[in-house]
Structure formats: C-alpha cells, structure tokens
Enzyme design. Structure first.
Site, PDB file in Angstrom:
ATOM      1  NE  ARG A  34      -3.985   1.913   0.693  1.00 26.75           N
ATOM      2  CZ  ARG A  34      -5.303   1.818   0.675  1.00 26.75           C
ATOM      3  NH1 ARG A  34      -5.883   0.664   0.490  1.00 26.75           N
ATOM      4  NH2 ARG A  34      -6.037   2.886   0.816  1.00 26.75           N
ATOM      5  CG  ASN A  94     -12.113  13.261   0.401  1.00 27.30           C
ATOM      6  OD1 ASN A  94     -12.713  13.112  -0.670  1.00 27.30           O
ATOM      7  ND2 ASN A  94     -12.012  12.300   1.298  1.00 27.30           N
ATOM      8  CB  THR A  95     -16.269  16.363  -1.863  1.00 29.54           C
ATOM      9  OG1 THR A  95     -17.664  16.483  -1.594  1.00 29.54           O
ATOM     10  CG2 THR A  95     -16.071  15.474  -3.069  1.00 29.54           C
ATOM     11  CG  HIS A  96     -17.529  12.448   3.945  1.00 27.43           C
ATOM     12  ND1 HIS A  96     -17.383  11.129   3.608  1.00 27.43           N
ATOM     13  CD2 HIS A  96     -18.228  12.461   5.108  1.00 27.43           C
ATOM     14  CE1 HIS A  96     -17.975  10.379   4.527  1.00 27.43           C
ATOM     15  NE2 HIS A  96     -18.498  11.163   5.449  1.00 27.43           N
ATOM     16  CG  ASP A 109      -6.624  15.187   9.147  1.00 26.06           C
ATOM     17  OD1 ASP A 109      -7.197  14.144   8.746  1.00 26.06           O
ATOM     18  OD2 ASP A 109      -7.009  15.827  10.145  1.00 26.06           O
ATOM     19  CB  ALA A 110      -2.803  11.378   9.217  1.00 24.21           C
ATOM     20  N   GLY A 111      -6.265  11.422   9.296  1.00 23.83           N
ATOM     21  CA  GLY A 111      -7.428  10.691   9.808  1.00 23.83           C
ATOM     22  C   GLY A 111      -8.422  10.357   8.699  1.00 23.83           C
ATOM     23  CG  ASP A 141     -14.125  11.034   5.665  1.00 26.56           C
ATOM     24  OD1 ASP A 141     -13.399  11.340   4.696  1.00 26.56           O
ATOM     25  OD2 ASP A 141     -14.901  10.058   5.649  1.00 26.56           O
TER      26      ASP A 141
END
Ligand code: GAR
Length: 202
Positions: free
Chosen positions: A66, A108-110, A142-144, A146
């Site tokens: 990955r 990012n769109t969520h 970020d690293a999380g 969402d």
C-alpha cells in the site's frame, strides 16, 4: 493565472464533471490539468478523456504494498505541479508519502455532515441512524478518516421515504455546488489553515 487542479476519482465522476464545467469559464480561476484513478473502466476517467485531459491509473493490487502505491500516486500527482488536489469520490485513503508531498493542498468531498458518519458509507450510515438532516462536507485531508479542517458544508434534508440511493443523489446535487463554489474560492483567493479553520485570502 489559473490554479492547477489534479482530481482523483474512483467512480462516476459527477463532481469531476461539475469542476470541468466550471473551469470552462476563464473567470473561474482554475483548470483541471490531470485526472487520476485507483481503477480503470470508470465513467470518471471517460469524462476526463472526453475533455482532453491527461489521465493516469494506479491500482493498489499492482504494487507490492500500500505504501508503494501511495508513493507512486504522490509522485504522479506531483509531476502535474498542482496548486490543489481534489479527491472527488476517490475511495482510497491517501497515506504518509502523499501527505508529505501534498499535505495542506488536498481537499476531499464527503457525503455527510462531518464529524458525523465518516468513512465510505456516509449516506447509508446517516439513513440507518435516522437523522433528519445530513449533507456534504469539503475538508482539507489529514491523516485521519474524514477528520480534516472543514472548508465548506451544505445541509440536505432526509425524507421519510429515502433509500440510500435517493438520499445520496440529493446530497450529490448539493455537493457539486458546494465543491465548485469552494474550490473556486480557494483557487481565486488562496487560503491558509488557522487551527480548525480555513481562512480565504493570500
Ligand atoms: C460523492 O458523493 C463523494 O462525496 C463520495 O462519492 C461520491 C462520488 O460521486 N465519496 C465518498 O464517499 C468518499 N468517502 P461522483 O463519482 O459522481 O463524483
């Protein structure tokens, strides 16, 4: 000068299409310089090809790990010298190499109102919970999962007879407008991160 956008997709690409349509107006202040995907054979890539925009595909399964996939995507994106990277229905989490190269310039769109219902099934999770209002969120990755700083949100009503599909489609109508508006502002005005807030302007 137009801001350079690289857009990453995994599916139908209606959010990408909304950006492509907006970018047709020079006053919008941005241009899509490349579209990347984690899978081939998707409508999102066809939309880019129809618009004459270079595309690339990196599939996780073609890499030994990955992390190697993530590094390859990061490098490919960097080659297009983006001012902003837009994850528009990109169904993969980006990793350390990607954030090291592009962090702070990736949105990012969520399809849910963060911090509720993070992850890959926002509309289904909102429907299962029984909320009366959901919506969409644009955030700086970020690293999380969402968890990033919120750039924009739009609320959408949940109707009593909604299915996951009808709710998601209603959210996507609002989402495309939110995405086009917010990305346009980021492109034209610039932005900085101030704690949990995005400040527009240079
Ligand atoms: C959008 O609703 C987007 O928010 C969602 O996928 C859809 C893509 O639609 N993304 C996620 O759920 C990511 N966690 P599109 O391919 O038609 O733009």
């Amino acid at each position: 000068m137009s801001a350079r956008l690289v857009v990453l997709v995994s599916g139908s690409g209606t959010n990408l299409q909304a950006l492509l349509d907006a970018c047709a107006d020079p006053a919008y202040g941005a241009e899509v310089v490349a579209v990347g995907a984690d899978r081939s054979g998707i409508e999102g890539l066809e939309r880019a090809e129809r618009a004459g925009i270079p595309t690339f595909v990196h599939r996780v399964k073609d890499f030994a790990s990955r992390d190697e996939w993530d590094a390859a995507v990061a490098q490919e994106v960097a080659g297009h010298r983006p001012d902003l990277v837009v994850l528009a229905g990109f169904m993969k989490l980006v990793g350390d190499a990607f954030l090291a190269a592009h962090g702070g310039r990736v949105v990012n769109t969520h399809p849910a109102l963060s911090p509720s219902f993070p992850g890959m099934q926002g509309p289904a999770d909102a429907l299962a919970y029984g909320v009366k209002v959901s919506g969409c969120t644009l955030f700086v990755v970020d690293a999380g999962v969402d968890t990033g700083v919120i750039v924009a949100q739009t609320a959408v009503a949940v109707e009593d007879d909604d299915t996951v599909d009808t709710l998601h489609e209603r959210i996507k109508v609002a989402e495309r407008t939110m995405l086009v508006d917010a990305v346009g502002r980021m492109a034209r005005e610039g932005f900085t991160l101030d704690g949990r807030r995005v400040r527009f302007g240079r």
